[in-house]
Write a protein that holds these residues in place. Structure first.
Motif, short mmCIF file in Angstrom:
data_model
loop_
_atom_site.label_atom_id
_atom_site.label_comp_id
_atom_site.label_asym_id
_atom_site.label_seq_id
_atom_site.Cartn_x
_atom_site.Cartn_y
_atom_site.Cartn_z
N MET A 30 80.11 9.91 3.36
CA MET A 30 80.71 11.22 3.63
C MET A 30 79.84 12.32 3.04
SD MET A 30 82.65 13.92 2.36
CE MET A 30 83.50 13.36 0.89
N ILE A 31 79.36 12.11 1.81
CA ILE A 31 78.54 13.12 1.14
C ILE A 31 77.12 13.13 1.68
CG2 ILE A 31 77.54 13.84 -1.07
CD1 ILE A 31 80.00 12.55 -2.41
N ASN A 32 76.49 11.95 1.70
CA ASN A 32 75.06 11.89 1.98
C ASN A 32 74.70 12.03 3.46
OD1 ASN A 32 74.03 11.37 -0.75
ND2 ASN A 32 75.18 9.47 -0.59
N VAL A 33 75.66 11.84 4.34
CA VAL A 33 75.37 11.94 5.78
C VAL A 33 76.20 13.04 6.44
CG1 VAL A 33 75.27 10.71 7.97
CG2 VAL A 33 74.80 9.47 5.85
N PHE A 34 77.54 12.92 6.35
CA PHE A 34 78.38 13.90 7.05
C PHE A 34 78.17 15.32 6.52
CE2 PHE A 34 82.28 16.45 6.92
CZ PHE A 34 82.40 16.72 8.27
N THR A 35 78.21 15.51 5.20
CA THR A 35 78.08 16.87 4.67
C THR A 35 76.68 17.44 4.90
OG1 THR A 35 77.52 16.10 2.44
CG2 THR A 35 79.85 16.50 2.91
N LEU A 36 75.69 16.57 5.08
CA LEU A 36 74.35 17.04 5.42
C LEU A 36 74.39 17.75 6.77
CD1 LEU A 36 71.30 17.25 5.09
CD2 LEU A 36 71.11 14.89 5.89
N ALA A 37 74.98 17.07 7.77
CA ALA A 37 75.11 17.68 9.09
C ALA A 37 76.08 18.86 9.07
CB ALA A 37 75.56 16.63 10.10
N TYR A 38 77.19 18.74 8.32
CA TYR A 38 78.21 19.79 8.25
C TYR A 38 77.63 21.06 7.63
CZ TYR A 38 82.80 21.90 7.31
OH TYR A 38 83.90 22.74 7.28
N GLY A 39 76.91 20.90 6.54
CA GLY A 39 76.34 22.06 5.85
C GLY A 39 75.37 22.83 6.71
N VAL A 40 74.60 22.10 7.54
CA VAL A 40 73.61 22.75 8.41
C VAL A 40 74.28 23.35 9.63
CG1 VAL A 40 71.58 22.35 9.86
CG2 VAL A 40 71.73 21.27 7.61
N ASP A 41 75.13 22.57 10.32
CA ASP A 41 75.68 22.99 11.61
C ASP A 41 76.86 23.96 11.48
OD1 ASP A 41 73.83 21.32 12.76
OD2 ASP A 41 75.24 19.65 12.98
N ILE A 42 77.74 23.75 10.50
CA ILE A 42 78.96 24.56 10.36
C ILE A 42 78.77 25.70 9.36
CG2 ILE A 42 81.41 24.55 9.77
CD1 ILE A 42 80.76 23.04 12.34
N SER A 43 78.20 25.38 8.20
CA SER A 43 78.07 26.38 7.15
C SER A 43 76.79 27.21 7.27
CB SER A 43 78.12 25.72 5.76
OG SER A 43 79.32 24.98 5.60
N GLY A 44 75.84 26.74 8.07
CA GLY A 44 74.61 27.50 8.27
C GLY A 44 73.65 27.45 7.10
N ILE A 45 73.80 26.44 6.23
CA ILE A 45 72.90 26.29 5.08
C ILE A 45 71.59 25.68 5.57
CG2 ILE A 45 72.61 25.19 2.82
CD1 ILE A 45 75.64 25.18 2.57
N ASP A 46 70.51 26.11 4.98
CA ASP A 46 69.19 25.61 5.38
C ASP A 46 69.12 24.10 5.23
OD1 ASP A 46 66.22 26.17 5.97
OD2 ASP A 46 66.14 25.02 4.10
N ARG A 47 68.53 23.44 6.21
CA ARG A 47 68.42 21.98 6.21
C ARG A 47 67.69 21.47 4.96
NH1 ARG A 47 65.31 19.89 11.28
NH2 ARG A 47 67.20 20.61 12.33
N GLY A 48 66.62 22.15 4.58
CA GLY A 48 65.86 21.74 3.40
C GLY A 48 66.67 21.85 2.13
N GLU A 49 67.52 22.87 2.02
CA GLU A 49 68.35 23.02 0.81
C GLU A 49 69.41 21.93 0.72
OE1 GLU A 49 70.80 26.32 -1.82
OE2 GLU A 49 69.92 26.89 0.09
N MET A 50 70.00 21.56 1.86
CA MET A 50 70.99 20.49 1.85
C MET A 50 70.34 19.16 1.44
SD MET A 50 74.07 21.46 2.32
CE MET A 50 74.76 19.82 2.49
N LEU A 51 69.14 18.90 1.97
CA LEU A 51 68.42 17.69 1.57
C LEU A 51 68.10 17.70 0.08
CD1 LEU A 51 65.95 17.32 4.59
CD2 LEU A 51 67.67 15.64 3.91
N LEU A 52 67.72 18.88 -0.43
CA LEU A 52 67.38 18.99 -1.85
C LEU A 52 68.61 18.77 -2.71
CD1 LEU A 52 65.16 19.61 -3.91
CD2 LEU A 52 65.77 22.04 -3.72
N LEU A 53 69.76 19.34 -2.31
CA LEU A 53 71.00 19.15 -3.07
C LEU A 53 71.36 17.67 -3.17
CD1 LEU A 53 73.70 19.85 -4.38
CD2 LEU A 53 74.59 20.43 -2.11
N ILE A 54 71.31 16.97 -2.05
CA ILE A 54 71.65 15.54 -2.04
C ILE A 54 70.67 14.76 -2.89
CG2 ILE A 54 71.74 13.50 -0.56
CD1 ILE A 54 72.88 15.33 1.63
N SER A 55 69.39 15.11 -2.82
CA SER A 55 68.37 14.41 -3.60
C SER A 55 68.57 14.62 -5.10
CB SER A 55 66.97 14.89 -3.18
OG SER A 55 66.71 14.59 -1.83
N VAL A 56 68.80 15.88 -5.50
CA VAL A 56 68.97 16.19 -6.93
C VAL A 56 70.23 15.53 -7.48
CG1 VAL A 56 69.42 18.04 -8.57
CG2 VAL A 56 67.65 18.33 -6.83
#
Length: 450
Positions: free
Chosen positions: A266-292
């Protein structure tokens, strides 16, 4: 001089040193092997969330992202089959040979994914081949973490099983870090290059990853408890039947506890797509958040495992589950409300959820689950129950995507997660505390007291 003060002989000292070395090697191998195998497994999930819709489901329209995320779930269909196969072989012929075989299967399948032509090149055969390879990945993963966790726990000293076994999950989590981080520099490529060949690089790198893991895994010895089982002719011919006949309640409880793992995808896959597509957060930032967040969890997992050796598995597992339920609602609310430029709260809640609450339960289960079963059926019991629970985790991104819809219904996704984690919490409360039971006595009927 008392018996306790009697100096150990050279032979006894050598045996103790060998046991310490085996425990250390099992933990290192469990970390490295799981990290490298789950790097392979999760780069597919990251690619599915970001790229596979355009490459392999271009004619599916608005359902393309749903189909792409569903390819993640198909691997979880074969994971129970892998659990049956590898669990049976691991209990009958040994842990080490099985773990080497699962590693090879994962590495080859992942490498080939990086070579598969797109839908525009070979039509419907492209997604079919991708799905077949994903099924092979699932078959491999069905035996990896259960076998590695069982082996690490069996090699560990009686009073440190939680700590040593937790390194398997540190490895899995580090694999998630690598699987997200490896895509971050690729975001610098032009979109055309990224979609034509850039996304394939992480899959092709799996060849090197597999070779390193194989070298480390070949250094392992079989655990003493398994060797003694073979010497005493106590090996069970059909472990699954033994489990169903003698341990049905334990299987039900461990399967229920496994449901908490849906929070991972849910966190590592769904919220990655959700953050980019729904919230408009930059794809690179979402990847960085999950990585950190996962990188911090690599360090916290052994700490929680050590704590479970001191105060017990159940308090750590249940506390982590309760905190997850609270933080899931807070994190998804923040993700839905924040958007670009307001991600500070999202970062804080994401790290607390991944490295704190989720890591508490995640660190405990590599010891807690196999401790519920005797050595004769330990690999099979751990593998089958965990993989059945992971079925929900596999389809969580697709289910969450369906619940969320185009409007981004975060509350429904949080409620789904809360129900699954709540069931895991109740099952843990009904299971026996095992942290103080000697390894040789684990799983015996007289120890089945909650």
């Amino acid at each position: 001089m008392s018996v306790l003060d009697t100096p150990l002989s050279a032979e006894e000292l050598a045996v103790q040193e060998k046991r310490r070395k085996n425990a250390r090697n099992a933990a290192i191998s469990g970390f490295a092997g799981s990290a490298l195998e789950y790097y392979d497994f999760f780069i597919f999930a990251t690619a599915a969330a970001l790229y596979l819709q355009q490459l392999y489901f271009p004619e599916a329209g608005s359902a393309g992202q749903l189909f792409s995320l569903a390819t993640i779930g198909v691997a979880y269909v074969t994971r129970p089959l892998g659990a049956l196969l590898w669990g049976h072989l691991g209990d009958v012929i040994g842990r080490k040979k099985v773990l080497i075989t699962t590693l090879l299967l994962m590495g080859v399948s992942t490498f080939i994914v990086g070579l598969v032509p797109t839908y525009d090149q070979i039509g419907i055969w492209a997604p079919i081949i991708i799905i077949v390879l994903r099924l092979a990945q699932g078959l491999s993963a069905g035996g990896e973490s259960p076998g590695s966790a069982s082996l690490s726990a069996e090699h560990a000293p009686d009073n440190r099983r939680g700590f040593f076994a937790s390194w398997t999950l540190s490895g899995v989590t580090f694999g998630i870090v690598l699987s997200s981080a490896v895509f971050i520099p690729l975001q610098l490529l032009p979109e055309e290059a990224l979609l034509s060949w850039g996304w394939r690089i992480p899959f092709l790198l799996s060849a090197l990853v597999t070779m390193i893991a194989l070298i480390l895994r070949r250094t392992l010895d079989e655990p003493e408890v398994f060797t003694e089982t073979k010497q005493l002719n106590l090996v069970v011919k059909v472990p699954l039947l033994e489990l169903l006949r003698r341990h049905p309640k334990t299987m039900l409880l461990v399967t229920g506890m496994s449901l908490f793992t849906m929070v991972n995808t849910m966190i590592n896959v769904f919220t990655l797509a959700y953050g980019v597509d729904i919230s408009g957060i930059d794809r690179g930032e979402m990847l960085l958040l999950i990585s950190v967040a996962n990188l911090i969890a690599v360090g916290t997992l052994p700490l929680w495992g050590h704590l479970s050796d001191r105060i017990g598995r159940k308090p750590v597992f249940i506390t982590g589950a309760i905190l997850q339920i609270v933080l899931i609602f807070a994190f998804l609310w923040a993700l839905n409300s924040g958007g670009p430029g307001h991600t500070g709260l999202i970062w804080v809640l994401g790290i607390l959820l991944v490295a704190g609450a989720y890591s508490m339960t995640n660190s405990v289960y590599p010891a807690f689950f196999p401790e519920q079963f005797p050595a004769q059926v330990r690999y099979s019991g751990m593998a089958v129950c965990l993989m059945l629970g992971l079925l929900l985790a596999g389809f969580t991104p697709a289910i969450a995507q369906s619940i969320s819809g185009e409007e981004g219904n975060w509350f429904g996704v949080a409620l789904l997660s809360a129900v699954a984690v709540g069931i895991a919490c109740v099952c843990a409360a009904l299971s026996p505390e095992t942290s103080k039971i000697p390894t040789a006595e684990l799983g015996r009927h007289e120890n089945k007291r909650a």
